[in-house]
Design a protein around this motif. Structure first.
Motif, PDB file in Angstrom:
ATOM      1  N   ARG A  73       7.976   4.199   4.241  1.00  0.00           N
ATOM      2  CA  ARG A  73       6.611   3.879   3.813  1.00  0.00           C
ATOM      3  C   ARG A  73       5.546   4.553   4.678  1.00  0.00           C
ATOM      4  O   ARG A  73       4.494   4.925   4.187  1.00  0.00           O
ATOM      5  N   LEU A  76       5.243   8.033   3.312  1.00  0.00           N
ATOM      6  CA  LEU A  76       5.264   8.191   1.859  1.00  0.00           C
ATOM      7  C   LEU A  76       3.892   7.952   1.226  1.00  0.00           C
ATOM      8  O   LEU A  76       3.190   7.008   1.560  1.00  0.00           O
ATOM      9  N   VAL A  78       2.318   7.482  -2.660  1.00  0.00           N
ATOM     10  CA  VAL A  78       2.740   7.302  -4.056  1.00  0.00           C
ATOM     11  C   VAL A  78       1.533   7.416  -4.971  1.00  0.00           C
ATOM     12  O   VAL A  78       0.505   6.786  -4.735  1.00  0.00           O
ATOM     13  N   ALA A  84      -4.698   3.224 -10.165  1.00  0.00           N
ATOM     14  CA  ALA A  84      -4.725   2.085  -9.246  1.00  0.00           C
ATOM     15  C   ALA A  84      -5.946   2.172  -8.336  1.00  0.00           C
ATOM     16  O   ALA A  84      -5.842   2.426  -7.133  1.00  0.00           O
ATOM     17  N   LEU A  85      -7.108   1.946  -8.933  1.00  0.00           N
ATOM     18  CA  LEU A  85      -8.364   2.054  -8.193  1.00  0.00           C
ATOM     19  C   LEU A  85      -9.277   0.902  -8.597  1.00  0.00           C
ATOM     20  O   LEU A  85      -9.084   0.293  -9.643  1.00  0.00           O
ATOM     21  N   TYR A  86     -10.284   0.627  -7.766  1.00  0.00           N
ATOM     22  CA  TYR A  86     -11.296  -0.365  -8.131  1.00  0.00           C
ATOM     23  C   TYR A  86     -12.411   0.342  -8.905  1.00  0.00           C
ATOM     24  O   TYR A  86     -13.128   1.165  -8.352  1.00  0.00           O
ATOM     25  N   GLU A  93     -15.998   4.628  -1.628  1.00  0.00           N
ATOM     26  CA  GLU A  93     -15.652   3.256  -1.229  1.00  0.00           C
ATOM     27  C   GLU A  93     -14.169   2.975  -1.468  1.00  0.00           C
ATOM     28  O   GLU A  93     -13.532   2.277  -0.682  1.00  0.00           O
ATOM     29  N   GLN A  96     -12.433   4.518   1.348  1.00  0.00           N
ATOM     30  CA  GLN A  96     -12.640   3.720   2.562  1.00  0.00           C
ATOM     31  C   GLN A  96     -11.746   2.484   2.546  1.00  0.00           C
ATOM     32  O   GLN A  96     -11.111   2.143   3.545  1.00  0.00           O
ATOM     33  N   PHE A  97     -11.705   1.843   1.367  1.00  0.00           N
ATOM     34  CA  PHE A  97     -10.899   0.624   1.242  1.00  0.00           C
ATOM     35  C   PHE A  97      -9.426   0.907   1.523  1.00  0.00           C
ATOM     36  O   PHE A  97      -8.794   0.244   2.357  1.00  0.00           O
ATOM     37  N   PHE A  98      -8.880   1.914   0.845  1.00  0.00           N
ATOM     38  CA  PHE A  98      -7.454   2.182   1.029  1.00  0.00           C
ATOM     39  C   PHE A  98      -7.167   2.746   2.431  1.00  0.00           C
ATOM     40  O   PHE A  98      -6.086   2.538   2.972  1.00  0.00           O
ATOM     41  N   LYS A 100      -8.705   1.622   5.082  1.00  0.00           N
ATOM     42  CA  LYS A 100      -8.625   0.410   5.911  1.00  0.00           C
ATOM     43  C   LYS A 100      -7.263  -0.258   5.717  1.00  0.00           C
ATOM     44  O   LYS A 100      -6.678  -0.781   6.655  1.00  0.00           O
ATOM     45  N   ILE A 101      -6.811  -0.258   4.453  1.00  0.00           N
ATOM     46  CA  ILE A 101      -5.504  -0.859   4.155  1.00  0.00           C
ATOM     47  C   ILE A 101      -4.416  -0.130   4.953  1.00  0.00           C
ATOM     48  O   ILE A 101      -3.467  -0.741   5.429  1.00  0.00           O
ATOM     49  N   TYR A 102      -4.587   1.188   5.088  1.00  0.00           N
ATOM     50  CA  TYR A 102      -3.610   1.971   5.859  1.00  0.00           C
ATOM     51  C   TYR A 102      -3.894   1.951   7.358  1.00  0.00           C
ATOM     52  O   TYR A 102      -3.278   2.669   8.124  1.00  0.00           O
ATOM     53  N   LYS A 103      -4.879   1.122   7.725  1.00  0.00           N
ATOM     54  CA  LYS A 103      -5.227   0.904   9.129  1.00  0.00           C
ATOM     55  C   LYS A 103      -5.535   2.211   9.854  1.00  0.00           C
ATOM     56  O   LYS A 103      -5.123   2.416  11.012  1.00  0.00           O
ATOM     57  N   VAL A 145      -6.168   9.029  -2.931  1.00  0.00           N
ATOM     58  CA  VAL A 145      -5.843   7.805  -2.187  1.00  0.00           C
ATOM     59  C   VAL A 145      -4.468   7.932  -1.524  1.00  0.00           C
ATOM     60  O   VAL A 145      -4.272   7.500  -0.387  1.00  0.00           O
TER      61      VAL A 145
ATOM     62  N   TYR B   6     -13.200  -6.620   2.685  1.00  0.00           N
ATOM     63  CA  TYR B   6     -14.252  -5.607   2.514  1.00  0.00           C
ATOM     64  C   TYR B   6     -14.414  -5.248   1.040  1.00  0.00           C
ATOM     65  O   TYR B   6     -15.510  -5.236   0.495  1.00  0.00           O
ATOM     66  N   GLN B 195      -2.935  -3.463 -12.273  1.00  0.00           N
ATOM     67  CA  GLN B 195      -3.541  -2.140 -12.124  1.00  0.00           C
ATOM     68  C   GLN B 195      -2.778  -1.243 -11.157  1.00  0.00           C
ATOM     69  O   GLN B 195      -3.170  -0.105 -10.943  1.00  0.00           O
ATOM     70  N   ILE B 197      -2.643  -1.660  -7.982  1.00  0.00           N
ATOM     71  CA  ILE B 197      -3.242  -1.685  -6.641  1.00  0.00           C
ATOM     72  C   ILE B 197      -2.350  -2.465  -5.682  1.00  0.00           C
ATOM     73  O   ILE B 197      -2.216  -2.123  -4.507  1.00  0.00           O
ATOM     74  N   PRO B 205       0.744  -0.409   5.553  1.00  0.00           N
ATOM     75  CA  PRO B 205       1.219  -1.223   6.687  1.00  0.00           C
ATOM     76  C   PRO B 205       0.761  -2.682   6.627  1.00  0.00           C
ATOM     77  O   PRO B 205       1.153  -3.468   7.470  1.00  0.00           O
ATOM     78  N   VAL B 206      -0.062  -3.026   5.640  1.00  0.00           N
ATOM     79  CA  VAL B 206      -0.541  -4.408   5.530  1.00  0.00           C
ATOM     80  C   VAL B 206       0.634  -5.325   5.207  1.00  0.00           C
ATOM     81  O   VAL B 206       1.437  -5.025   4.325  1.00  0.00           O
TER      82      VAL B 206
END
Lengths: 310, 361
Positions: A73, A76, A78, A84-86, A93, A96-98, A100-103, A145, B6, B195, B197, B205-206
């Motif tokens: 992971r 990787l 995918v 798969a977006l907002y 944004e 930026q969001f994803f 942050k998710i990936y730290k 993303v 966020y 979706q 997501i 990593p979350v």
């Protein structure tokens, strides 16, 4: 780099993937080709550790990822078939969001976003809401993303579905560039033969949960080395004529679409005469007859008896 | 988790309409149904007693604080009741009273109880005054300042209870509408799954608990803020009396909001898709509100089946908790029972919901 061994997935009574074996070497683009419902997405989901296989194993650098997927992971990316977006966030944004998710570190993230926007060609539209994007732009951001955390391996699940030819070309060029410039290994699934033919070094053809052919483009085409494809165009395709051709002992495969017929016949045979004679017998007016070397589409037709997009 | 928060906040800022609409509708409903001085409180009184005696009875009636009684001509009493301006009319006679009703409102039993209490007190005093064997005035004074008071407080019995129609409506609608706000935010789990997501989250990593916590804590905070806004609007905007229990009410709300988050997780878990969830939550929210005493006080419900069902309804317990710390003036330690039940419900439903979701995955 990645090895898939006898992978199976059963959903209740349906065996969606039945004993898939494949491998990926570092730096190559591998195509997974097959019609809708062939089991490509399920295979990708298992290989990317999103769903657990019923049996079989996936090994990343010789370590099974079925129980310990973290190592895979980390490297990787995918690109899912869905967008798969907002939709109510802007392109930037979303990144930026994803991110942050990936730290990803805050300072690094800003730089990464710029790089990704450059790659996917959305710098000018970065502050527009995703819901205002065209289908092609959404697909490009969907890829973007997956690039944020600099993966070395990317799985792309039909990334060009439902978009215009221009965006499609852009995406294909981007995929090629990512592979060449960043040496990213790519597993690319599609039911568009020409995309796989253009992008991939090696190809796996999948149908009804099985890998039915594998190898380089030439190796796969070699399956039909003893055959030739005859494309016929007529003013009207009559049923009698199709029957006559179908019953001919030299015709291995026949498909009819609108006013076109495609025949697979032995290479050494001169089939012209037969085509003309049978057309005359059934009062069919021919417009053109062409002989061509087999394409991947022909191989698929030969192996499954169906066209890819059926 | 911060990343998920966020995105949720950005999405709220970009599209605050649903949240504002839910909050606005809740406030409007509470204003129109609880604060317009409609027939829920007005009772015209016609009396054939003497003026002094009538004033005495009306004074006792006014002490109940839930209805306003006003002396009127007989014709006016009939008109007010017929035209729906009054919940009922009261006829006072020397030795008995009559209530004139067009249709029995949910609050009618409370009125009946209050009149009976006030008139009984009046008659008791009258009898004492008529008696020459004892010092009547001394006894009456002693009755007004008794050595000790026995109070009966219950939510499920048929004994007397304190009814504050304004707070009933405010509490009822606030806890009802917040179900939708919370549920549609918890639904983001299903939306993210459909979706694709959610798959991106899984590959990142979350940790899984961070994913759930991100979405659920946001739903909790937003739901809580909504109820705080509604309560604050009525307290500071309309001057509604929370009987000194405003702060306690906000504390009691916490386990309730938590239980609704958990309930929503459970519904998300058992729903196959967004459409099923929407259907289920609409049905469930209205049923819970009806059974739990959002629309009318549970104290007036006598049907045993409904009362049994109310025991597994979080609204029953939050209404009990809220009324306890406001109209009954109880402390937080005295509402540990409903709070504990709400916390227990939260734990059970969130556990079941997440388990079902994970199994489905």
């Amino acid at each position: 780099m990645l090895e898939v061994m006898d992978l199976k997935k059963k959903f209740k009574q349906t065996l969606a993937v039945d004993g898939v074996n494949l491998y990926l070497e570092q730096g190559e683009i591998v195509g997974l080709l097959g019609p809708n419902g062939a089991g490509k997405s399920t295979t990708i989901s298992m290989i990317s550790s999103l769903i657990a296989p019923t049996s079989g194993d996936v090994r990343y650098f010789n370590e099974s990822i079925v129980k310990k997927p973290q190592k895979l992971r980390e490297h990787l990316g995918v690109v899912p078939q869905e967008i798969a977006l907002y939709e109510n966030l802007t392109g930037r944004e979303n990144l930026q969001f994803f991110g942050k998710i990936y730290k990803i570190d805050k300072n690094q993230l800003a730089q990464k976003i710029e790089e990704v926007l450059d790659i996917i060609g959305l710098k000018e539209k970065q502050n527009a809401l995703v819901k205002t994007f065209s289908g092609g732009m959404k697909r490009r951001l969907n890829i973007g993303v997956a690039l944020l955390h600099e993966p070395t391996l990317i799985f792309m699940d039909e990334p060009t579905v439902g978009i215009d030819p221009q965006s499609r070309n852009y995406i294909l060029e981007t995929v090629k560039r990512l592979n060449k410039e960043k040496n990213i290994t790519i597993l690319y699934t599609s039911h568009y033969m020409e995309e796989v033919e253009y992008l991939c070094d090696r190809i796996y053809i999948m149908d009804q949960g099985h890998i039915i052919a594998a190898g380089s483009k030439d190796e796969i085409k070699h399956i039909l080395s003893a055959e030739q494809t005859i494309l016929i165009e007529a003013e009207d395709i009559k049923r009698d004529w199709i029957k006559l051709l179908e019953n001919h002992p030299s015709v291995n495969k026949l498909t009819a679409q609108d006013k076109r017929l495609t025949l697979l016949v032995p290479k050494e045979m001169d089939f012209f005469q037969t085509v003309i004679e049978t057309a005359n017998e059934t009062n069919t007016v021919l417009k053109s007859v062409q002989i061509q070397t087999p394409t991947l589409e022909d191989v698929f037709l030969h192996l499954t008896g169906r066209a890819l997009r059926d | 988790m911060r990343g998920i928060l966020y995105a949720q906040l950005k999405l709220l800022v970009r599209n605050p309409a649903t949240f504002l609409l839910m909050t606005g509708i809740c406030i409007l409903f509470a204003i129109f149904l609880g604060n317009t001085g409609s027939n829920t409180g007005y009772v015209p009184v016609y009396s054939e007693m003497g003026e002094e005696k009538t004033e005495q009875v009306i004074e006792y009636l006014q002490e109940t604080d839930t209805q306003s009684f006003e002396q009127n001509e007989k014709a006016e009493v009939v008109r007010a009741v017929r035209e729906g301006d009054a919940i009922a009319g009261l006829y006072l006679y020397d030795d008995h009273y009559e209530l004139l009703v067009a249709t029995k409102a949910p609050t009618f039993p409370i009125l009946e109880q209050n009149v009976q209490k006030a008139f009984g007190r009046y008659l008791q005093e009258e009898r004492l005054l008529e008696s020459d064997k004892i010092n009547a005035h001394e006894v009456i004074n002693q009755l007004e300042e008794p050595m000790f008071i026995v109070e009966t407080k219950t939510f499920f019995g048929e004994d007397s209870f304190v009814y504050d129609p304004q707070l009933q409506v405010i509490f009822g609608f606030a806890v009802f509408f917040v179900i939708y706000t919370i549920a549609f935010n918890v639904l983001q789990i299903t939306v993210a799954r459909e979706q694709g997501i959610w798959d991106r989250f899984i590959l990142s990593p979350v940790k899984k608990w961070e994913m759930y916590l991100g979405i659920l804590s946001y739903a909790f905070v937003l739901g809580y803020i909504q109820v705080v806004i509604v309560f604050s609007v009525f307290k500071y905007g309309f001057g509604v009396d929370f009987h000194g229990g405003f702060g306690e009410a906000l504390v009691v709300l916490i386990p309730y909001v938590l239980s609704i988050v958990s309930l929503s997780v459970f519904i998300v878990g058992v729903s196959k898709n967004i459409q099923t969830f929407q259907g289920l939550i609409s049905l469930l929210a209205v049923s819970l509100a009806m059974i739990g005493g959002s629309y009318w006080p549970i104290e007036i419900v006598s049907n045993k089946i409904l009362l049994a069902l109310s025991k597994i309804d979080p609204i029953t317990y939050i209404m009990e908790g809220l009324k306890s710390v406001t109209v009954y003036g109880q402390s937080l330690t005295e509402v540990m029972y409903p709070v504990s039940i709400l916390l227990l419900m939260s734990v059970i439903m969130i556990g079941l919901g997440i388990n079902i979701m994970e199994r489905r995955e």
